[in-house]
Design an enzyme around this catalytic site. Structure first.
Site, PDB file in Angstrom:
ATOM      1  N   ARG A 119       0.852  -1.188   0.000  1.00 48.35           N
ATOM      2  CA  ARG A 119       0.000   0.000   0.000  1.00 48.35           C
ATOM      3  C   ARG A 119       0.888   1.238   0.000  1.00 48.35           C
ATOM      4  NH1 ARG A 119      -5.171  -2.161   1.699  1.00 48.35           N
ATOM      5  NH2 ARG A 119      -6.053  -2.422  -0.347  1.00 48.35           N
ATOM      6  N   ASP A 127      -3.151  -1.363  -7.385  1.00 46.21           N
ATOM      7  CA  ASP A 127      -3.802  -1.907  -6.201  1.00 46.21           C
ATOM      8  C   ASP A 127      -5.139  -2.576  -6.520  1.00 46.21           C
ATOM      9  OD1 ASP A 127      -4.758  -2.491  -3.702  1.00 46.21           O
ATOM     10  OD2 ASP A 127      -4.191  -0.582  -2.814  1.00 46.21           O
TER      11      ASP A 127
HETATM   12  P1  NAD Z   1      -9.296  -4.700   4.510  1.00 47.50           P
HETATM   13  O1  NAD Z   1     -10.069  -5.164   3.333  1.00 47.50           O
HETATM   14  O2  NAD Z   1      -8.065  -5.426   4.907  1.00 47.50           O
HETATM   15  O3  NAD Z   1     -10.279  -4.640   5.792  1.00 47.50           O
HETATM   16  C1  NAD Z   1     -11.487  -3.905   5.739  1.00 47.50           C
HETATM   17  C2  NAD Z   1     -11.634  -3.068   6.972  1.00 47.50           C
HETATM   18  O4  NAD Z   1     -11.990  -3.902   8.085  1.00 47.50           O
HETATM   19  C3  NAD Z   1     -10.393  -2.303   7.399  1.00 47.50           C
HETATM   20  O5  NAD Z   1     -10.670  -0.918   7.466  1.00 47.50           O
HETATM   21  C4  NAD Z   1     -10.080  -2.882   8.777  1.00 47.50           C
HETATM   22  O6  NAD Z   1      -9.533  -1.920   9.675  1.00 47.50           O
HETATM   23  C5  NAD Z   1     -11.437  -3.335   9.233  1.00 47.50           C
HETATM   24  N1  NAD Z   1     -11.425  -4.303  10.343  1.00 47.50           N
HETATM   25  C6  NAD Z   1     -10.573  -5.336  10.578  1.00 47.50           C
HETATM   26  N2  NAD Z   1     -10.902  -5.973  11.731  1.00 47.50           N
HETATM   27  C7  NAD Z   1     -11.997  -5.343  12.226  1.00 47.50           C
HETATM   28  C8  NAD Z   1     -12.807  -5.524  13.369  1.00 47.50           C
HETATM   29  N3  NAD Z   1     -12.559  -6.487  14.247  1.00 47.50           N
HETATM   30  N4  NAD Z   1     -13.850  -4.687  13.555  1.00 47.50           N
HETATM   31  C9  NAD Z   1     -14.104  -3.689  12.663  1.00 47.50           C
HETATM   32  N5  NAD Z   1     -13.383  -3.463  11.570  1.00 47.50           N
HETATM   33  C10 NAD Z   1     -12.333  -4.266  11.349  1.00 47.50           C
HETATM   34  O7  NAD Z   1      -8.942  -3.135   4.383  1.00 47.50           O
HETATM   35  P2  NAD Z   1      -8.706  -2.248   3.067  1.00 47.50           P
HETATM   36  O8  NAD Z   1      -9.973  -1.927   2.421  1.00 47.50           O
HETATM   37  O9  NAD Z   1      -7.679  -2.906   2.283  1.00 47.50           O
HETATM   38  O10 NAD Z   1      -8.150  -0.878   3.647  1.00 47.50           O
HETATM   39  C11 NAD Z   1      -7.350  -0.808   4.793  1.00 47.50           C
HETATM   40  C12 NAD Z   1      -6.639   0.555   4.845  1.00 47.50           C
HETATM   41  O11 NAD Z   1      -5.655   0.648   3.823  1.00 47.50           O
HETATM   42  C13 NAD Z   1      -7.539   1.765   4.661  1.00 47.50           C
HETATM   43  O12 NAD Z   1      -7.101   2.771   5.518  1.00 47.50           O
HETATM   44  C14 NAD Z   1      -7.282   2.195   3.260  1.00 47.50           C
HETATM   45  O13 NAD Z   1      -7.544   3.569   3.049  1.00 47.50           O
HETATM   46  C15 NAD Z   1      -5.808   1.877   3.151  1.00 47.50           C
HETATM   47  N6  NAD Z   1      -5.390   1.733   1.751  1.00 47.50           N
HETATM   48  C16 NAD Z   1      -4.267   2.389   1.337  1.00 47.50           C
HETATM   49  C17 NAD Z   1      -3.865   2.312   0.001  1.00 47.50           C
HETATM   50  C18 NAD Z   1      -2.630   3.019  -0.490  1.00 47.50           C
HETATM   51  O14 NAD Z   1      -1.987   3.691   0.272  1.00 47.50           O
HETATM   52  N7  NAD Z   1      -2.264   2.860  -1.715  1.00 47.50           N
HETATM   53  C19 NAD Z   1      -4.597   1.543  -0.887  1.00 47.50           C
HETATM   54  C20 NAD Z   1      -5.731   0.871  -0.429  1.00 47.50           C
HETATM   55  C21 NAD Z   1      -6.101   0.974   0.905  1.00 47.50           C
END
Ligand code: NAD
Length: 373
Positions: A119, A127
């Site tokens: 990320r 991504d």
């Molecule tokens: P993910 O699919 O891994 O998980 C989905 C969400 O579930 C996450 O926000 C996580 O915190 C939440 N979660 C996990 N356990 C939990 C619990 N017990 N109770 C409630 N919620 C829970 O996550 P994702 O969609 O891949 O995104 C995660 C983070 O990464 C976000 O902050 C997103 O903005 C960031 N991100 C950054 C980039 C980048 O920098 N290029 C790209 C994509 C995502």
């Protein structure tokens, strides 16, 4: 010139990872072999691939034997005979299925799994998880709206006023935020919860209310991923979520922890406390689900509550998903072709490389394989 092959996905996938526009972008760098009908169920015709410069092939075998690099969404190599070195690129989810790596341990085989893209700003265009997450969150809301017995927006008509639906979104990563945005556009009142405190601001910026529960392990240094929470904390959340779920018309759950079973957030007791006609859409179903009653790809009715557990919801919007994936794959392939040899110092290639010349080499996947043995 390197030859890139596009394999047709299984019938239930419907997507393709290289649209004709992607072929157009790569055609000066590679010869592109397209399995006939590879894009058909996503709305891309064979003619469009040919017009973009692709070469149509009749079967998967022809693509496999003719190409050096094989692209698919999650077409698992099944021991077909290989001639020469092959590189497989896909979204293979080895963090949840480390045992599948064994299929690729043959001399000359290299595998990059794009769900392992770091990320980082540099890797943002590649991504795939963000692409899939966005579409999944959007689709989850439409699915819930379609199954719900109530309308979503406030509607005032001759017969009276219908109040707006109450949505509860669990997990506010890419999919959860897109679910919140979509539900808000439809006029729902939305509450959301995530263990990452950083998501509060994002939730509020979309016009939803963030549910705050104190005592979380916030993994701000975890590269954007949530960490596993303690059982005591999960119980505290459950008490609060129980209260919120009982008021909701729709609950959408999206919480995942990479490489682990999805956390249990909606217990059977909570479902028993929900309103008759309420809908749960659990898009963490592929990794065990966030709801205790979720059955992967099944509709469960429990105490008049409908629980849906789609495992590939992104595929029902195949054209849009393919458009996004195609851009991600092209960005990755351009990066790969720039680096002839997989450079151990390149963070993108190092993160995605799972098999190199028949050997399992990815630290994250190897750690899971060791833990499983
Ligand atoms: P993910 O699919 O891994 O998980 C989905 C969400 O579930 C996450 O926000 C996580 O915190 C939440 N979660 C996990 N356990 C939990 C619990 N017990 N109770 C409630 N919620 C829970 O996550 P994702 O969609 O891949 O995104 C995660 C983070 O990464 C976000 O902050 C997103 O903005 C960031 N991100 C950054 C980039 C980048 O920098 N290029 C790209 C994509 C995502």
């Amino acid at each position: 010139m390197v030859r890139i092959g596009i394999l047709k996905e299984r019938a239930d996938r419907r997507v393709t990872v290289l649209a004709p526009a992607g072929v157009e972008r790569l055609k000066d760098k590679a010869e592109i072999l397209v399995q006939r009908d590879a894009g058909r169920s996503a709305g891309f015709t064979n003619d469009a691939y040919e017009a973009a410069g692709g070469k149509l092939m009749g079967s998967a075998e022809e693509v496999m034997s003719g190409a050096d690099i094989l692209l698919s969404y999650d077409h698992h190599y099944d021991g077909e005979e290989l001639n020469g070195d092959k590189t497989f690129i896909g979204v293979f989810n080895f963090l949840w299925m480390p045992e599948q790596v064994g299929r690729y341990l043959h001399p000359g085989v290299t595998v990059h799994s794009l769900d392992l893209i770091p990320r980082s700003t540099l890797a943002q265009a590649m991504d795939v998880l963000s692409s899939v997450g966005s579409i999944s969150g959007y689709q989850a809301v439409l699915l819930a709206a379609e199954r719900s017995l109530a309308t979503v927006p406030m509607i005032t008509s001759a017969g009276g006023t219908l109040r707006p639906a109450q949505f509860l979104v669990m997990g506010a990563g890419v999919a959860g935020l897109q679910a919140i945005a979509t539900a808000r556009r439809l006029g729902a009142v939305v509450k959301a919860y995530d263990v990452r405190a950083a998501s509060k601001e994002e939730v509020e910026s979309l016009g939803a209310t963030f549910i705050e529960v104190e005592g979380a392990v916030d993994d701000s240094n975890g590269g954007g991923y949530a960490s596993q929470q303690s059982e005591a904390f999960l119980q505290k959340i459950r008490d609060r979520i129980h209260e919120e779920a009982s008021k909701a018309d729709v609950v959408i759950t999206t919480a995942r922890v990479p490489g682990r079973k999805a956390p249990l957030l909606i217990t059977e007791e909570m479902v028993m406390g929900m309103k008759p006609g309420a809908v749960v859409v659990d898009i963490a179903a592929a990794t065990g689900g966030n709801c205790a009653l979720t059955k992967a790809d099944k509709t469960v009715m429990h105490n008049e509550v409908t629980i849906l557990g789609p495992t590939s919801i992104e595929c029902s919007c195949a054209h849009s998903t393919s458009f996004l994936l195609s851009n991600n794959y092209v960005a990755f392939i351009e990066h790969l072709l720039k680096n002839k040899e997989v450079d151990a110092d390149d963070p993108i290639l190092r993160s995605t490389l799972v098999v190199r010349d028949g050997a399992s080499v990815n630290e994250r996947v190897l750690a899971l394989q060791t833990a499983a043995n």
